[in-house]
Design an enzyme around this catalytic site. Sequence first.
Site, PDB file in Angstrom:
ATOM      1  N   GLN A  76       0.797  -1.139  -0.407  1.00 45.72           N
ATOM      2  CA  GLN A  76       0.241  -0.168  -0.276  1.00 45.72           C
ATOM      3  C   GLN A  76       0.667   1.744  -0.134  1.00 45.72           C
ATOM      4  O   GLN A  76       1.733   1.767   0.672  1.00 45.72           O
ATOM      5  CB  GLN A  76      -0.832   0.142   1.003  1.00 45.72           C
ATOM      6  CG  GLN A  76      -1.712   0.969   1.419  1.00 45.72           C
ATOM      7  CD  GLN A  76      -2.471   0.769   2.357  1.00 45.72           C
ATOM      8  OE1 GLN A  76      -2.179   1.482   3.741  1.00 45.72           O
ATOM      9  NE2 GLN A  76      -3.912   0.984   2.751  1.00 45.72           N
ATOM     10  N   GLY A  77       1.139   2.089  -1.177  1.00 40.69           N
ATOM     11  CA  GLY A  77       1.565   3.321  -0.579  1.00 40.69           C
ATOM     12  C   GLY A  77       0.868   4.827  -0.599  1.00 40.69           C
ATOM     13  O   GLY A  77      -0.111   4.848  -2.031  1.00 40.69           O
TER      14      GLY A  77
ATOM     15  N   SER B 138       1.476   6.687   2.670  1.00 43.10           N
ATOM     16  CA  SER B 138       2.453   7.900   3.473  1.00 43.10           C
ATOM     17  C   SER B 138       3.239   8.529   2.479  1.00 43.10           C
ATOM     18  O   SER B 138       3.917   7.485   1.693  1.00 43.10           O
ATOM     19  CB  SER B 138       2.824   7.416   4.510  1.00 43.10           C
ATOM     20  OG  SER B 138       1.336   6.607   5.297  1.00 43.10           O
TER      21      SER B 138
ATOM     22  N   GLU C 213      -9.567  -1.293   7.430  1.00 38.38           N
ATOM     23  CA  GLU C 213      -8.543  -1.819   8.261  1.00 38.38           C
ATOM     24  C   GLU C 213      -8.781  -1.545   9.411  1.00 38.38           C
ATOM     25  O   GLU C 213      -8.972  -2.054  10.280  1.00 38.38           O
ATOM     26  CB  GLU C 213      -7.245  -0.759   7.314  1.00 38.38           C
ATOM     27  CG  GLU C 213      -6.044  -1.312   8.516  1.00 38.38           C
ATOM     28  CD  GLU C 213      -4.776  -0.415   7.964  1.00 38.38           C
ATOM     29  OE1 GLU C 213      -4.783   1.017   7.123  1.00 38.38           O
ATOM     30  OE2 GLU C 213      -3.822  -0.352   8.184  1.00 38.38           O
TER      31      GLU C 213
ATOM     32  N   SER D  12      -3.169   8.341  12.796  1.00 40.74           N
ATOM     33  CA  SER D  12      -2.354   8.735  14.266  1.00 40.74           C
ATOM     34  C   SER D  12      -3.070   8.678  15.045  1.00 40.74           C
ATOM     35  O   SER D  12      -4.543   8.941  14.578  1.00 40.74           O
ATOM     36  CB  SER D  12      -1.260   9.504  14.029  1.00 40.74           C
ATOM     37  OG  SER D  12      -2.224  11.038  13.975  1.00 40.74           O
TER      38      SER D  12
ATOM     39  N   GLU E 124      -3.770  11.201  17.091  1.00 39.14           N
ATOM     40  CA  GLU E 124      -3.961  12.708  16.705  1.00 39.14           C
ATOM     41  C   GLU E 124      -5.196  13.014  15.979  1.00 39.14           C
ATOM     42  O   GLU E 124      -6.626  13.622  16.007  1.00 39.14           O
ATOM     43  CB  GLU E 124      -3.482  13.490  16.260  1.00 39.14           C
ATOM     44  CG  GLU E 124      -1.996  13.469  17.694  1.00 39.14           C
ATOM     45  CD  GLU E 124      -0.907  12.531  17.699  1.00 39.14           C
ATOM     46  OE1 GLU E 124      -1.183  11.966  16.900  1.00 39.14           O
ATOM     47  OE2 GLU E 124      -0.362  12.842  18.905  1.00 39.14           O
TER      48      GLU E 124
END
Length: 392
Positions: free
Chosen positions: A130-131, A133, A248, A371, A373
């Site tokens: 999976q590309g 980030s 996910e 994340s 956050e």
Amino acid sequence: MELDFGPAVADFREEARTWLAEHLVGEFAAHRGIGGPADSEAWEVRLAWDRELAAGGWLGLSWPVEYGGRGLTLLEEVVFNYEYARSGAPYRATTSGLDLFGPMLLALGTPEQKRRFLPPILRVEQLWGQGFSEPGAGSDLASLRCRAELDGNEWVIDGQKVWTTMAHTADWLYVLVRTDPDSRRHRGLTMLLVPRDQPGVDVRVIRNLAGQDEFAEVFFTGARTSADLVVGEVGQGWRTAMGTLGIERGVTLLPQQLSFEREVADLIAAAREAGDAVPASTRDRIVQAWMSVRVMRTTNLRTLGEVLAGRTPGPQAGIAKLYASTSHQRMGHLAAEVAGPAGQLAGADYALDVRQRTFLLSLAETIYGGSSEIQRTIIGEQLLGLPKEPRP
């Protein structure tokens, strides 16, 4: 605690248990509990185990028969995943293709894309990475800068991805790129399917804290892929990517929660063995860890209920991800604390035991897959209706 999935799947559940008992033997049994979503340990053994599952017809249970699946219900697939986790079988090496890319392609791919890519995934002949980030665009995917431009009947890709799980083993990458150079944020993005083995794709492995080659940087310099290898619509890649992350953060958490339960049981056993050496404050936190996995079970079952009812996991799936990652990180710290000074010593060639590896790998769980956050922002804005955070 056992889950009761009802009489409709009782025979199937027994079939799955029997197959796992008969095939989880020898080298596979010796690697029970090995691996995880952020773990490359015993890769070749796990890959061989995936091929054993494929030969038995246990991959893609709910995928259509025409694409190599068994056409079973989603509930039956969930039952198998539950029994799989319960057996302690090695963590599957091909989860990126099976659990993330495959379902996304089933939902949004063209008939030709499905015929071309889904059967090799189920035969464990084709691995995917999976590309998403990038440097400066990790959890904030809308900031990504990797771009693609149409040149005749091909897309030409330039830019960089990072934290690409097992990119060095992947045959193909599904990559989120910016195809409208004048667009901003989540607009003008497109999901492309890109062959890894070609000029212009440079994969550089990143070694993680546990000494494993799990992640990689991927550099695209004039890399190419066919114009028709777009999943979804050109410029609508954000919607496609969010669907993948919903998967996910949804049903894939249920088996993971079972592994957390085993870790808590191991933690309790270690504390009992240490006896009075474990202070009262640590004992209190062990109780909290025990309660947290029960909360995870309830939250995950609620998400599962949404999926079985035909609804896509929404922002509430973010709660499950946030709670699981933060709780597991606390459990990792607790395991290191119970182990005492001996838990801070590695063996020869940086050999780590299971608890040490769990502690180190858990540190990244509040970052990858969105994340904490970002999850809190989603929960605040989409579930609680709070004012939106200022964005550039």
